[in-house]
Design a protein around this motif. Structure first.
Motif, short mmCIF file in Angstrom:
data_model
loop_
_atom_site.label_atom_id
_atom_site.label_comp_id
_atom_site.label_asym_id
_atom_site.label_seq_id
_atom_site.Cartn_x
_atom_site.Cartn_y
_atom_site.Cartn_z
N ALA A 1 0.83 -1.20 0.00
CA ALA A 1 0.00 0.00 0.00
C ALA A 1 0.86 1.25 0.00
N VAL A 2 1.93 1.24 0.80
CA VAL A 2 2.84 2.39 0.85
C VAL A 2 3.40 2.68 -0.54
N GLN A 3 3.85 1.63 -1.23
CA GLN A 3 4.43 1.83 -2.55
C GLN A 3 3.41 2.36 -3.55
N ALA A 4 2.19 1.84 -3.50
CA ALA A 4 1.15 2.29 -4.43
C ALA A 4 0.83 3.77 -4.22
N TYR A 5 0.72 4.19 -2.96
CA TYR A 5 0.45 5.60 -2.69
C TYR A 5 1.64 6.47 -3.11
N LYS A 6 2.86 5.98 -2.90
CA LYS A 6 4.04 6.75 -3.31
C LYS A 6 4.08 6.90 -4.83
N ASN A 7 3.61 5.89 -5.55
CA ASN A 7 3.57 5.99 -7.01
C ASN A 7 2.63 7.11 -7.46
N VAL A 8 1.50 7.25 -6.77
CA VAL A 8 0.58 8.34 -7.11
C VAL A 8 1.22 9.69 -6.78
N LEU A 9 1.84 9.78 -5.59
CA LEU A 9 2.40 11.05 -5.15
C LEU A 9 3.63 11.46 -5.96
N ALA A 10 4.31 10.48 -6.55
CA ALA A 10 5.45 10.82 -7.39
C ALA A 10 5.01 11.64 -8.60
N ASP A 11 3.80 11.39 -9.07
CA ASP A 11 3.27 12.11 -10.23
C ASP A 11 2.42 13.31 -9.81
N ASP A 12 1.75 13.21 -8.64
CA ASP A 12 0.88 14.28 -8.16
C ASP A 12 1.13 14.45 -6.66
N ALA B 1 -4.12 10.17 -1.69
CA ALA B 1 -2.87 9.42 -1.61
C ALA B 1 -2.05 9.84 -0.39
N LYS B 2 -2.07 11.14 -0.07
CA LYS B 2 -1.33 11.62 1.11
C LYS B 2 -1.90 11.01 2.38
N LEU B 3 -3.23 11.01 2.49
CA LEU B 3 -3.86 10.42 3.67
C LEU B 3 -3.59 8.92 3.73
N GLY B 4 -3.74 8.24 2.59
CA GLY B 4 -3.51 6.80 2.56
C GLY B 4 -2.09 6.43 2.91
N LEU B 5 -1.13 7.20 2.40
CA LEU B 5 0.28 6.91 2.71
C LEU B 5 0.55 7.07 4.20
N ALA B 6 0.04 8.15 4.79
CA ALA B 6 0.26 8.36 6.22
C ALA B 6 -0.34 7.22 7.04
N GLN B 7 -1.51 6.75 6.68
CA GLN B 7 -2.15 5.66 7.41
C GLN B 7 -1.40 4.35 7.22
N ALA B 8 -1.01 4.07 5.97
CA ALA B 8 -0.30 2.80 5.70
C ALA B 8 1.04 2.76 6.41
N GLU B 9 1.76 3.88 6.43
CA GLU B 9 3.05 3.91 7.11
C GLU B 9 2.88 3.75 8.61
N LEU B 10 1.82 4.33 9.16
CA LEU B 10 1.55 4.16 10.59
C LEU B 10 1.29 2.69 10.92
N LEU B 11 0.45 2.03 10.13
CA LEU B 11 0.16 0.62 10.37
C LEU B 11 1.41 -0.24 10.21
N GLN B 12 2.23 0.12 9.25
CA GLN B 12 3.47 -0.63 9.03
C GLN B 12 4.40 -0.50 10.24
N ARG B 13 4.44 0.69 10.83
CA ARG B 13 5.34 0.91 11.97
C ARG B 13 4.91 0.14 13.21
N VAL B 14 3.59 0.07 13.47
CA VAL B 14 3.14 -0.54 14.72
C VAL B 14 3.03 -2.05 14.62
N ARG B 15 3.08 -2.58 13.40
CA ARG B 15 3.01 -4.04 13.26
C ARG B 15 4.19 -4.68 14.00
N GLY B 16 3.90 -5.64 14.84
CA GLY B 16 4.95 -6.37 15.55
C GLY B 16 5.38 -5.73 16.85
N LEU B 17 4.88 -4.53 17.16
CA LEU B 17 5.26 -3.91 18.43
C LEU B 17 4.56 -4.61 19.60
N ASP B 18 5.25 -4.67 20.72
CA ASP B 18 4.67 -5.18 21.95
C ASP B 18 4.14 -3.98 22.73
#
Length: 318
Positions: free
Chosen positions: A201-212, A218-235
């Motif tokens: 998801a992060v890569q797909a949103y970055k592809n949109v933002l690279a052009d626009d 895409a900005k909202l989606g990227l921020a959400q996807a990166e947040l979810l990616q960061r907290v995955r696996g945290l205790d």
């Protein structure tokens, strides 16, 4: 307006757009313009028609719900104001009036404790607006925020209103709108989020933002996807314990703030990082500040908690 952070908002937005586009295409196929009469901007809704008249319509226009009753004196003050504003806003929202005595189930589902009570449904998601006979200035401010959120986050621009249209056309959709150039990438990102593939998801949103670079969805989606990616696996227990033991540790506070936000504790996340800005310096302070700005993106600039936190951040920095 945002309530707790809705990490499925991007997927819901895509589904809402797809439904609206299908409805527009069907209206075009039937040869209709999709325009509605001003009389169709205020509708009476019951339990039997709620899915059709509110949930489905919320995929193309914000639906404001007015819970009322004939015996309710404040309702007699509020309802005419909402009806007048529905016409004045010219299709940017649809007003659905629900009589509570005849629709007790809907009243319970929305958790209505007293009337008048006003809610909104946007892309199938319910938002509480206000309760009681609010003043017109407050109502306008709330409606302006609702319209802005619906357009920026869900691409809902409302209904086309034609004063010459025949009443009864509210079930028709507006004219066909062109599909955006990034629909396939945004759909792929939403599907990746739904499947837990946050990196995809992060890569797909970055592809949109690279052009626009300014694409709001895409900005909202990227921020959400990166947040979810960061907290995955945290205790969570370990992260919170470390943050409590090390109040000046930038990374400990950053990790705890991420967990706070995912859990819906928006003000706690902001407050934690603002306190960390005060306690840190140099690169650590920059790291905390940048993470706070990223969390602002997740919640949305229109959220009043973001505005308050920006002011607090400015005081902490200067």
């Amino acid at each position: 307006m945002s309530g707790v952070v809705d990490l499925a908002a991007v997927k819901a937005a895509q589904e809402a757009k797809a439904k609206a586009e299908q409805a527009r295409a069907e209206a075009a196929r039937r040869g209709g313009t999709g325009a509605v009469s001003p009389a169709d901007l205020v509708i009476d809704v019951d339990e039997a028609g709620f899915e059709r008249d509110v949930l489905q319509r919320s995929a193309e226009v914000p639906v404001v719900i007015d819970f009322w009753a004939e015996w309710c004196q404040p309702c007699k003050q509020l309802s005419p104001v909402l009806e007048r504003l529905a016409v004045e806003y010219d299709g940017r929202f649809l007003l659905a009036k629900i009589h509570v005595d005849a629709n007790q189930l809907l009243m319970q589902q929305f958790g209505v404790q007293g009337i008048p009570a006003v809610f909104a449904v946007v892309a199938g998601q319910a938002l509480p607006l206000f309760q009681g006979a609010a003043g017109e200035a407050q109502i306008r401010q709330t409606l302006d925020q609702l319209v802005q959120v619906a357009e920026e986050r869900f691409g809902l621009t409302g209904l086309t209103v034609d004063p010459d249209a025949e009443p009864g056309g509210a079930s028709q959709a507006p004219a066909q709108a062109p599909v955006g150039p990034y629909e396939s990438l945004l759909n792929a990102a939403a599907e990746a989020l739904d499947a837990g593939d946050f990196a995809g998801a992060v890569q797909a949103y970055k592809n949109v933002l690279a052009d626009d670079p300014g694409h709001p969805e895409a900005k909202l989606g990227l921020a959400q996807a990166e947040l979810l990616q960061r907290v995955r696996g945290l205790d969570p227990q370990r992260v919170r314990q470390e943050a409590a033991e090390k109040p000046a540790d930038a990374q400990a506070q950053i990790a705890a703030a991420d967990l706070d936000l995912v859990g819906g504790h928006v003000e706690d996340a902001f407050g934690r990082l603002i306190d960390a800005v005060r306690r840190t310096a140099g690169e650590d302070r920059d790291a905390v500040r940048l993470r706070l700005l990223e969390l602002f993106e997740v919640v949305g600039a229109e959220d009043p908690r973001v505005a308050a936190a920006r002011r607090a951040l400015a005081r902490a920095l200067f």
